[in-house]
Motif scaffolding. Sequence first.
Motif, PDB file in Angstrom:
ATOM      1  N   CYS A   1      -1.997 -14.670   3.384  1.00 31.01           N
ATOM      2  CA  CYS A   1      -1.817 -14.672   1.917  1.00 31.01           C
ATOM      3  C   CYS A   1      -0.382 -14.924   1.462  1.00 31.01           C
ATOM      4  N   ALA A   2       0.451 -14.705   2.382  1.00 29.81           N
ATOM      5  CA  ALA A   2       2.004 -14.757   1.874  1.00 29.81           C
ATOM      6  C   ALA A   2       2.520 -13.566   0.824  1.00 29.81           C
ATOM      7  N   MET A   3       1.681 -12.494   1.148  1.00 30.37           N
ATOM      8  CA  MET A   3       1.869 -11.312   0.074  1.00 30.37           C
ATOM      9  C   MET A   3       2.773 -10.553   0.577  1.00 30.37           C
ATOM     10  N   GLN A   4       3.674  -9.940  -0.001  1.00 37.44           N
ATOM     11  CA  GLN A   4       4.740  -8.683   0.352  1.00 37.44           C
ATOM     12  C   GLN A   4       4.481  -7.505  -0.254  1.00 37.44           C
ATOM     13  N   VAL A   5       4.744  -6.570   0.648  1.00 36.44           N
ATOM     14  CA  VAL A   5       4.966  -5.005   0.183  1.00 36.44           C
ATOM     15  C   VAL A   5       6.037  -5.006  -1.012  1.00 36.44           C
ATOM     16  N   ILE A   6       5.511  -4.473  -2.055  1.00 36.20           N
ATOM     17  CA  ILE A   6       6.595  -4.451  -3.023  1.00 36.20           C
ATOM     18  C   ILE A   6       6.637  -2.848  -3.368  1.00 36.20           C
TER      19      ILE A   6
ATOM     20  N   LEU B   1      -5.203   0.367   7.397  1.00 40.53           N
ATOM     21  CA  LEU B   1      -4.116  -0.013   6.529  1.00 40.53           C
ATOM     22  C   LEU B   1      -3.184  -0.978   7.288  1.00 40.53           C
ATOM     23  N   GLU B   2      -2.774  -0.533   8.179  1.00 40.27           N
ATOM     24  CA  GLU B   2      -1.648  -1.306   8.602  1.00 40.27           C
ATOM     25  C   GLU B   2      -2.294  -3.003   9.098  1.00 40.27           C
ATOM     26  N   ALA B   3      -3.724  -2.903   9.708  1.00 31.00           N
ATOM     27  CA  ALA B   3      -4.067  -4.236   9.878  1.00 31.00           C
ATOM     28  C   ALA B   3      -4.184  -5.288   8.728  1.00 31.00           C
ATOM     29  N   CYS B   4      -4.757  -4.372   7.800  1.00 28.00           N
ATOM     30  CA  CYS B   4      -4.853  -5.182   6.234  1.00 28.00           C
ATOM     31  C   CYS B   4      -3.752  -5.490   5.633  1.00 28.00           C
ATOM     32  N   VAL B   5      -2.667  -4.757   5.691  1.00 27.97           N
ATOM     33  CA  VAL B   5      -1.324  -5.151   5.225  1.00 27.97           C
ATOM     34  C   VAL B   5      -0.825  -6.476   6.114  1.00 27.97           C
ATOM     35  N   THR B   6      -0.949  -6.207   7.279  1.00 28.45           N
ATOM     36  CA  THR B   6      -0.647  -7.585   8.256  1.00 28.45           C
ATOM     37  C   THR B   6      -1.297  -8.578   7.866  1.00 28.45           C
ATOM     38  N   PHE B   7      -2.598  -8.638   7.770  1.00 29.84           N
ATOM     39  CA  PHE B   7      -3.478  -9.750   7.409  1.00 29.84           C
ATOM     40  C   PHE B   7      -2.886 -10.708   6.075  1.00 29.84           C
TER      41      PHE B   7
ATOM     42  N   ARG C   1     -12.228 -13.350   6.987  1.00 30.65           N
ATOM     43  CA  ARG C   1     -12.667 -12.143   6.763  1.00 30.65           C
ATOM     44  C   ARG C   1     -11.422 -11.136   7.236  1.00 30.65           C
ATOM     45  N   ASP C   2     -11.114 -10.364   6.216  1.00 29.00           N
ATOM     46  CA  ASP C   2      -9.878  -9.474   6.474  1.00 29.00           C
ATOM     47  C   ASP C   2     -10.388  -8.367   7.390  1.00 29.00           C
ATOM     48  N   PRO C   3      -9.423  -7.349   7.968  1.00 28.68           N
ATOM     49  CA  PRO C   3      -9.554  -6.332   8.881  1.00 28.68           C
ATOM     50  C   PRO C   3     -10.837  -5.542   8.094  1.00 28.68           C
ATOM     51  N   ALA C   4     -10.895  -5.272   6.787  1.00 29.37           N
ATOM     52  CA  ALA C   4     -11.815  -4.325   6.178  1.00 29.37           C
ATOM     53  C   ALA C   4     -13.281  -4.977   6.048  1.00 29.37           C
ATOM     54  N   GLY C   5     -13.353  -6.195   6.116  1.00 28.82           N
ATOM     55  CA  GLY C   5     -14.627  -6.883   5.930  1.00 28.82           C
ATOM     56  C   GLY C   5     -14.659  -7.637   4.748  1.00 28.82           C
ATOM     57  N   HIS C   6     -13.666  -7.760   3.953  1.00 29.71           N
ATOM     58  CA  HIS C   6     -13.687  -8.526   2.646  1.00 29.71           C
ATOM     59  C   HIS C   6     -13.383 -10.028   3.056  1.00 29.71           C
ATOM     60  N   TYR C   7     -14.242 -10.903   2.225  1.00 26.80           N
ATOM     61  CA  TYR C   7     -13.974 -12.238   2.205  1.00 26.80           C
ATOM     62  C   TYR C   7     -12.902 -12.848   1.562  1.00 26.80           C
ATOM     63  N   VAL C   8     -11.892 -13.664   2.121  1.00 28.26           N
ATOM     64  CA  VAL C   8     -10.935 -14.201   1.389  1.00 28.26           C
ATOM     65  C   VAL C   8     -10.958 -15.644   1.614  1.00 28.26           C
ATOM     66  N   GLU C   9     -10.984 -16.269   0.201  1.00 26.66           N
ATOM     67  CA  GLU C   9     -11.040 -17.721   0.244  1.00 26.66           C
ATOM     68  C   GLU C   9      -9.782 -18.647  -0.058  1.00 26.66           C
ATOM     69  N   PHE C  10      -9.693 -19.622   0.718  1.00 26.40           N
ATOM     70  CA  PHE C  10      -8.498 -20.389   0.338  1.00 26.40           C
ATOM     71  C   PHE C  10      -9.097 -21.899   0.078  1.00 26.40           C
ATOM     72  N   SER C  11      -8.569 -22.136  -1.222  1.00 27.49           N
ATOM     73  CA  SER C  11      -9.264 -23.592  -1.868  1.00 27.49           C
ATOM     74  C   SER C  11      -7.997 -24.576  -2.364  1.00 27.49           C
ATOM     75  N   TYR C  12      -8.442 -25.603  -2.470  1.00 27.23           N
ATOM     76  CA  TYR C  12      -7.887 -26.584  -2.828  1.00 27.23           C
ATOM     77  C   TYR C  12      -8.809 -27.477  -4.036  1.00 27.23           C
ATOM     78  N   GLY C  13      -8.226 -27.742  -5.236  1.00 27.25           N
ATOM     79  CA  GLY C  13      -9.085 -28.700  -6.078  1.00 27.25           C
ATOM     80  C   GLY C  13      -9.925 -27.922  -7.114  1.00 27.25           C
ATOM     81  N   GLN C  14      -9.769 -26.668  -7.233  1.00 27.87           N
ATOM     82  CA  GLN C  14     -10.219 -25.805  -8.349  1.00 27.87           C
ATOM     83  C   GLN C  14      -9.270 -25.887  -9.613  1.00 27.87           C
TER      84      GLN C  14
END
Length: 140
Positions: free
Chosen positions: A26-31, A15-21, A115-128
Amino acid sequence: MRPTLTHVAMHVPDLEACVTFYQQFCAMQVIHQRAGKGSRIVWMAEAGKEHSFIFVIMPGGQDRQLAADDYSHFGFALESREQVDSIAARARTAGCLVWEPRDEPYPVGYYCGLRDPAGHYVEFSYGQPLGPGSEHMALA
């Protein structure tokens, strides 16, 4: 009835590694967070989107062993190709870059994948035709 997508919930092995990632890349915050599943359950969102779309992250998942050619992913839009390159450089240093930056025909655009710490892939894109800068683009 018109359903609205509001969240994605996922179990993760660390959990902690994923929150940090998701904070760092992704500039996400714990809300919100609460006790649950023997640890805590965390809600995360992008600034300004706390009431429209969140990730719910919970302990207890297994590491995803996705193949390099598996394009299942969460997608985040950026404002420029340079921002995609910057994320890729940071991810390369952190050892979590799985797709080097690449350019593909519309509507895919320029992107990289992490790849996030749980193995999910995360894409960062421009131009979509989604996210920042998409006002002038239309899906065909």
